[in-house]
Motif scaffolding. Structure first.
Motif, PDB file in Angstrom:
ATOM      1  N   GLU A   5      46.519  45.641  32.262  1.00 52.14           N
ATOM      2  CA  GLU A   5      46.324  45.306  30.848  1.00 52.14           C
ATOM      3  C   GLU A   5      46.137  43.810  30.632  1.00 52.14           C
ATOM      4  O   GLU A   5      46.951  43.138  29.995  1.00 52.14           O
ATOM      5  CB  GLU A   5      47.515  45.820  30.037  1.00 52.14           C
ATOM      6  N   PRO A   6      45.044  43.256  31.142  1.00 55.52           N
ATOM      7  CA  PRO A   6      44.828  41.819  31.002  1.00 55.52           C
ATOM      8  C   PRO A   6      44.495  41.443  29.556  1.00 55.52           C
ATOM      9  O   PRO A   6      44.012  42.281  28.795  1.00 55.52           O
ATOM     10  CB  PRO A   6      43.631  41.556  31.913  1.00 55.52           C
ATOM     11  N   GLU A   7      44.783  40.189  29.214  1.00 54.58           N
ATOM     12  CA  GLU A   7      44.404  39.714  27.873  1.00 54.58           C
ATOM     13  C   GLU A   7      42.946  39.311  27.826  1.00 54.58           C
ATOM     14  O   GLU A   7      42.329  39.282  26.774  1.00 54.58           O
ATOM     15  CB  GLU A   7      45.286  38.518  27.482  1.00 54.58           C
ATOM     16  N   LEU A   8      42.450  38.938  29.005  1.00 49.36           N
ATOM     17  CA  LEU A   8      41.049  38.530  29.082  1.00 49.36           C
ATOM     18  C   LEU A   8      40.395  39.277  30.234  1.00 49.36           C
ATOM     19  O   LEU A   8      40.885  39.254  31.360  1.00 49.36           O
ATOM     20  CB  LEU A   8      40.954  37.018  29.332  1.00 49.36           C
ATOM     21  N   LEU A   9      39.286  39.951  29.929  1.00 53.54           N
ATOM     22  CA  LEU A   9      38.549  40.649  30.973  1.00 53.54           C
ATOM     23  C   LEU A   9      37.306  39.824  31.305  1.00 53.54           C
ATOM     24  O   LEU A   9      36.543  39.453  30.415  1.00 53.54           O
ATOM     25  CB  LEU A   9      38.143  42.046  30.488  1.00 53.54           C
ATOM     26  N   ILE A  10      37.147  39.513  32.587  1.00 57.39           N
ATOM     27  CA  ILE A  10      35.999  38.713  33.003  1.00 57.39           C
ATOM     28  C   ILE A  10      35.062  39.605  33.811  1.00 57.39           C
ATOM     29  O   ILE A  10      35.472  40.230  34.788  1.00 57.39           O
ATOM     30  CB  ILE A  10      36.441  37.508  33.861  1.00 57.39           C
ATOM     31  N   LEU A  11      33.820  39.667  33.405  1.00 58.98           N
ATOM     32  CA  LEU A  11      32.836  40.495  34.110  1.00 58.98           C
ATOM     33  C   LEU A  11      31.683  39.603  34.562  1.00 58.98           C
ATOM     34  O   LEU A  11      30.966  39.039  33.743  1.00 58.98           O
ATOM     35  CB  LEU A  11      32.298  41.589  33.179  1.00 58.98           C
ATOM     36  N   ARG A  30      32.194  50.890  38.329  1.00 61.71           N
ATOM     37  CA  ARG A  30      33.100  51.521  37.366  1.00 61.71           C
ATOM     38  C   ARG A  30      34.541  51.474  37.869  1.00 61.71           C
ATOM     39  O   ARG A  30      35.469  51.204  37.101  1.00 61.71           O
ATOM     40  CB  ARG A  30      32.664  52.964  37.106  1.00 61.71           C
ATOM     41  N   LEU A  31      34.684  51.718  39.166  1.00 62.74           N
ATOM     42  CA  LEU A  31      36.032  51.665  39.740  1.00 62.74           C
ATOM     43  C   LEU A  31      36.610  50.259  39.609  1.00 62.74           C
ATOM     44  O   LEU A  31      37.780  50.079  39.293  1.00 62.74           O
ATOM     45  CB  LEU A  31      35.995  52.091  41.210  1.00 62.74           C
ATOM     46  N   GLU A  32      35.753  49.265  39.821  1.00 62.47           N
ATOM     47  CA  GLU A  32      36.234  47.886  39.705  1.00 62.47           C
ATOM     48  C   GLU A  32      36.640  47.554  38.277  1.00 62.47           C
ATOM     49  O   GLU A  32      37.610  46.832  38.043  1.00 62.47           O
ATOM     50  CB  GLU A  32      35.163  46.911  40.189  1.00 62.47           C
ATOM     51  N   ILE A  33      35.902  48.100  37.324  1.00 59.08           N
ATOM     52  CA  ILE A  33      36.272  47.883  35.926  1.00 59.08           C
ATOM     53  C   ILE A  33      37.629  48.526  35.653  1.00 59.08           C
ATOM     54  O   ILE A  33      38.525  47.912  35.071  1.00 59.08           O
ATOM     55  CB  ILE A  33      35.187  48.418  34.970  1.00 59.08           C
ATOM     56  N   ALA A  34      37.788  49.762  36.130  1.00 61.44           N
ATOM     57  CA  ALA A  34      39.065  50.450  35.950  1.00 61.44           C
ATOM     58  C   ALA A  34      40.193  49.645  36.582  1.00 61.44           C
ATOM     59  O   ALA A  34      41.262  49.465  35.998  1.00 61.44           O
ATOM     60  CB  ALA A  34      39.007  51.844  36.562  1.00 61.44           C
ATOM     61  N   ARG A  35      39.938  49.144  37.770  1.00 58.42           N
ATOM     62  CA  ARG A  35      40.964  48.395  38.482  1.00 58.42           C
ATOM     63  C   ARG A  35      41.343  47.115  37.725  1.00 58.42           C
ATOM     64  O   ARG A  35      42.519  46.770  37.625  1.00 58.42           O
ATOM     65  CB  ARG A  35      40.468  48.029  39.883  1.00 58.42           C
ATOM     66  N   SER A  36      40.329  46.438  37.189  1.00 55.86           N
ATOM     67  CA  SER A  36      40.619  45.178  36.502  1.00 55.86           C
ATOM     68  C   SER A  36      41.400  45.399  35.213  1.00 55.86           C
ATOM     69  O   SER A  36      41.983  44.472  34.667  1.00 55.86           O
ATOM     70  CB  SER A  36      39.325  44.426  36.223  1.00 55.86           C
ATOM     71  N   LEU A  37      41.402  46.637  34.696  1.00 53.81           N
ATOM     72  CA  LEU A  37      42.109  46.916  33.448  1.00 53.81           C
ATOM     73  C   LEU A  37      43.533  47.403  33.691  1.00 53.81           C
ATOM     74  O   LEU A  37      44.333  47.513  32.757  1.00 53.81           O
ATOM     75  CB  LEU A  37      41.355  47.986  32.648  1.00 53.81           C
ATOM     76  N   LEU A  38      43.855  47.676  34.948  1.00 59.86           N
ATOM     77  CA  LEU A  38      45.111  48.344  35.283  1.00 59.86           C
ATOM     78  C   LEU A  38      46.342  47.589  34.773  1.00 59.86           C
ATOM     79  O   LEU A  38      47.280  48.179  34.268  1.00 59.86           O
ATOM     80  CB  LEU A  38      45.185  48.521  36.799  1.00 59.86           C
ATOM     81  N   LYS A  61      47.136  36.970  33.301  1.00 55.59           N
ATOM     82  CA  LYS A  61      46.487  37.250  32.024  1.00 55.59           C
ATOM     83  C   LYS A  61      45.077  37.792  32.167  1.00 55.59           C
ATOM     84  O   LYS A  61      44.530  38.340  31.220  1.00 55.59           O
ATOM     85  CB  LYS A  61      46.441  35.967  31.178  1.00 55.59           C
ATOM     86  N   ILE A  62      44.476  37.582  33.333  1.00 51.67           N
ATOM     87  CA  ILE A  62      43.065  37.960  33.453  1.00 51.67           C
ATOM     88  C   ILE A  62      42.856  39.171  34.363  1.00 51.67           C
ATOM     89  O   ILE A  62      43.617  39.406  35.297  1.00 51.67           O
ATOM     90  CB  ILE A  62      42.202  36.786  33.981  1.00 51.67           C
ATOM     91  N   GLY A  63      41.812  39.908  34.044  1.00 52.46           N
ATOM     92  CA  GLY A  63      41.311  40.934  34.941  1.00 52.46           C
ATOM     93  C   GLY A  63      39.872  40.555  35.216  1.00 52.46           C
ATOM     94  O   GLY A  63      39.163  40.119  34.316  1.00 52.46           O
ATOM     95  N   ILE A  64      39.448  40.678  36.465  1.00 53.16           N
ATOM     96  CA  ILE A  64      38.094  40.205  36.780  1.00 53.16           C
ATOM     97  C   ILE A  64      37.322  41.213  37.624  1.00 53.16           C
ATOM     98  O   ILE A  64      37.881  41.858  38.509  1.00 53.16           O
ATOM     99  CB  ILE A  64      38.152  38.812  37.476  1.00 53.16           C
ATOM    100  N   VAL A  65      36.062  41.366  37.294  1.00 51.56           N
ATOM    101  CA  VAL A  65      35.148  42.142  38.124  1.00 51.56           C
ATOM    102  C   VAL A  65      34.128  41.163  38.675  1.00 51.56           C
ATOM    103  O   VAL A  65      33.377  40.547  37.920  1.00 51.56           O
ATOM    104  CB  VAL A  65      34.442  43.250  37.325  1.00 51.56           C
ATOM    105  N   PHE A  66      34.154  40.992  39.983  1.00 53.61           N
ATOM    106  CA  PHE A  66      33.262  40.020  40.602  1.00 53.61           C
ATOM    107  C   PHE A  66      31.844  40.553  40.693  1.00 53.61           C
ATOM    108  O   PHE A  66      31.610  41.755  40.630  1.00 53.61           O
ATOM    109  CB  PHE A  66      33.754  39.677  42.009  1.00 53.61           C
ATOM    110  N   ILE A 121      36.481  39.687  26.064  1.00 53.38           N
ATOM    111  CA  ILE A 121      35.686  39.811  27.284  1.00 53.38           C
ATOM    112  C   ILE A 121      34.791  38.582  27.471  1.00 53.38           C
ATOM    113  O   ILE A 121      34.119  38.141  26.540  1.00 53.38           O
ATOM    114  CB  ILE A 121      34.812  41.090  27.246  1.00 53.38           C
ATOM    115  N   LEU A 122      34.827  38.045  28.680  1.00 54.02           N
ATOM    116  CA  LEU A 122      33.901  36.980  29.050  1.00 54.02           C
ATOM    117  C   LEU A 122      32.965  37.583  30.083  1.00 54.02           C
ATOM    118  O   LEU A 122      33.415  38.083  31.114  1.00 54.02           O
ATOM    119  CB  LEU A 122      34.671  35.794  29.657  1.00 54.02           C
ATOM    120  N   LEU A 123      31.685  37.575  29.802  1.00 59.96           N
ATOM    121  CA  LEU A 123      30.769  38.129  30.797  1.00 59.96           C
ATOM    122  C   LEU A 123      29.643  37.161  31.092  1.00 59.96           C
ATOM    123  O   LEU A 123      29.274  36.347  30.248  1.00 59.96           O
ATOM    124  CB  LEU A 123      30.249  39.496  30.369  1.00 59.96           C
TER     125      LEU A 123
END
Lengths: 291, 332
Positions: free
Chosen positions: B155-161, B145-153, B80-85, B191-193
């Motif tokens: 289609e997560p319900e929650l994006l963590i930045l 930016r690439l990491e953001i693109a990757r985390s969206l690939l 469910k999550i996509g994350i950018v560390f 989005i949780l940032l």
């Protein structure tokens, strides 16, 4: 299930792709065994050759030379050396061992790449993925083992240029032994590396492991002439069976201990691989970013 | 459990040996909102995020993502999550495309669909022309930016930045902000940032939790947080005893002494009270050398809430006295 297979393939793809773009790594892995082959092989090769022995200075007592033709002495010595090294000259003996050793050293390098990934973050990317962690780490181990086997193949192909005592038909079977051994040691290397966060700590453990394992495997000298205590270690050393198998299929060398034959060696290697790959899979399952 | 809450954190505690990184925090994140954890380095933001992302196990407390418990169903949560560390997690040796490709494979995408999604997302973050370049040649902004693109690939319900703009130049930073706005506007992404930049939280977040020493010390919308300080903040530089002067200004909601004879006054309407302040100063024989007022930003809110820690850092580093206000509660 199909996603797990995808993950497995993805990791194999990643390891291979990384290897293909890092030329320095390929070269450095192959240079080391080449140096051993050149310096040890050519150096000791002449020592263990009857042709180069200066008989007249060794046997200055003329009564022996009066009755025995020096060429007979040479031929006896020559037979003795070939017998010691299982029917081949020293350089062939060494090269066939080096083929196994190249993959062995490479196996621990993949442990280093785990630590590298820890420091540069890619490990986290695999840790948050929903694919099964067991398949992720297995993909990695298989990918690295393919690389190690290819590197060994390069050494074997170079060996064909140096010695004519290698049977090209044995190469595929020898590579099977090498691949099995590499899976096991990569599993071990990965397991150890998951416990370390620094390159230095890992390197220290690896050096403590690789040196004795290398010398107690029969890469440089035959195992059947080893002192008894060394033989005990050699029997417990998985690398021994890979060196034996590789040498057997490449050059027909049968220098062995007791129960060792091509079949038992392969079975032992498979058992070893199954155990260490499983340990690696379970330790990756439990990995958090705390360690 | 209400369906509109995508993250529920209940009494979360995380201890590392003898250090308590997260000390009993609770909050929820609603679907479609941008939620920010704001706080200084070491406040426990990243630890919190790592627990939500199943990378760390909580010492106690419970965390749900969707309807799944992060300790019991980590794989469901990971889907469910996509994350950018905060630190880059790309493979520098591989191309941008390969980084995306491997990610897609790990999340069960394949074939044509995967390829099209990769190209669409690379276009979204303006990296399409660099798709087949190795990541090691990328700048910090491009990597992020690439990491953001990757985390969206997937289609997560929650994006963590986690600190999405740390270490970036102003242009790259603005670009990242644009993407986040777009994601919210066009995809209604939750989005949780985390951030330690006040302006970033203010610019992006619907709700903000301010963290310090592992605790949430305030939680609300930007307006709610600012309301803690009233409408205006007046800064005065005085000739005379600041503490005594403070006690005379009974109309102020709060009066803090910051640095050498500087005070910070919290009032509802600065223009109306300024003449009053001059009058009180005159009758008490206190000179005013400088005066200014401004609307409170999150910066003021943060200093207001974390004064204790700032005082400690003042004693250690006297050179920043001018920047960091030393504050006392007004004794009434």
């Amino acid at each position: 299930m199909s996603r797990d297979l995808d993950a497995l393939i993805a990791l194999i793809y990643r390891q291979l792709k990384r290897w293909a773009v890092s030329r320095s790594r390929i070269i450095s892995i192959i240079i080391q065994p080449l140096l051993w082959i050149i310096f040890l092989g050519l150096g000791f090769g002449t020592v263990f050759s009857a042709q180069n022995i200066e008989l007249s200075s060794t046997i200055n007592n003329s009564t022996i030379t009066k009755y025995i033709d020096p060429s007979i002495i040479r031929s006896i010595l020559s037979k003795y050396f070939t017998a010691i090294f299982g029917g081949v000259d020293y350089i062939t003996f060494l090269i066939t061992g080096m083929a196994a050793m190249t993959a062995f050293i490479g196996s621990f390098i993949s442990g280093i790449s785990v630590i590298w990934d820890k420091q540069f973050g890619f490990l986290k990317e695999t840790l948050v993925a929903p694919a099964s962690r067991k398949t992720i780490i297995l993909g990695r181990i298989i990918g690295d083992s393919i690389i190690n086997t290819v590197q060994s193949l390069i050494i074997i192909l170079l060996a064909l240029l140096i010695t004519h005592q290698i049977n090209p038909l044995g190469i595929p079977i020898a590579l099977l032994y090498i691949f099995m051994m590499s899976l096991g040691f990569t599993g071990l290397g990965v397991t150890i590396s998951l416990k370390f966060s620094s390159m230095e700590g890992f390197q220290m453990i690896v050096n403590l492991l690789t040196m004795p394992l290398m010398f107690m495997s029969g890469v440089f000298y035959p195992i059947n002439t080893m002192p008894d205590w060394m033989k005990v270690i050699a029997i417990m050393n998985p690398l021994t069976y890979c060196v034996y198998g590789t040498r057997y299929w490449l050059a027909g060398v049968k220098a062995s201990l007791g129960f060792m034959n091509p079949v038992t060696s392969l079975i032992i290697l498979m058992l070893f691989t199954a155990i260490f790959a499983t340990i690696a899979m379970f330790s990756f399952e439990k990995t958090t970013i705390e360690d | 459990m209400p369906m509109d809450e995508i993250v529920i954190v209940e009494n979360l505690v995380k201890k590392f040996k003898d250090v308590t990184a997260v000390d009993g925090i609770s909050f929820t994140i609603k679907k479609g909102e941008i939620f920010a954890l704001l706080g200084p380095n070491g406040a426990g933001k990243t630890t919190t995020i790592h627990i939500i992302a199943t990378l760390l196990r909580p010492t106690s407390g419970r965390v749900f993502v969707g309807k799944y418990d992060v300790t019991k169903d980590p794989n469901k949560v990971r889907e469910k999550i996509g994350i950018v560390f905060q630190d880059p997690s790309l493979d520098n040796q591989l191309t941008a495309y390969d980084n995306m490709y491997i990610h897609g494979k790990l999340y069960g995408l394949r074939g044509r669909e995967l390829h099209e999604k990769i190209m669409k997302l690379l276009e979204f973050v303006d990296l399409k022309e660099y798709a087949y370049k190795q990541v090691r040649y990328f700048s910090g902004g491009m990597r992020r930016r690439l990491e953001i693109a990757r985390s969206l690939l997937h289609e997560p319900e929650l994006l963590i930045l986690d600190e999405p703009t740390i270490g970036l130049d102003p242009q790259s930073r603005a670009k990242i902000w644009d993407y986040i706005h777009m994601l919210k506007k066009e995809h209604d992404m939750t989005i949780l940032l985390t951030t330690h930049y006040m302006d970033e939280a203010e610019e992006l977040a619907n709700r903000i939790a301010i963290m310090d020493h592992g605790k949430i010390i305030a939680l609300g919308t930007v307006e709610q947080l600012k309301a803690m300080l009233g409408k205006d903040v007046i800064y005065l530089t005085l000739d005379g005893n600041a503490k005594e002067f403070c006690e005379k200004l009974i109309f102020a909601k709060d009066c803090n002494i910051i640095g050498n004879n500087r005070i910070e006054l919290l009032v509802d309407n600065a223009p109306r009270y300024l003449p009053e302040i001059f009058r009180i100063a005159l009758t008490n024989g206190i000179g005013i050398r400088e005066v200014s007022y401004r609307r409170p930003t999150l910066n003021e809110v943060f200093l207001h809430l974390t004064g204790r820690e700032l005082r400690e850092s003042l004693e250690e580093t006297p050179s920043i006295i001018q920047k960091l206000p030393l504050r006392w509660r007004r004794s009434r």
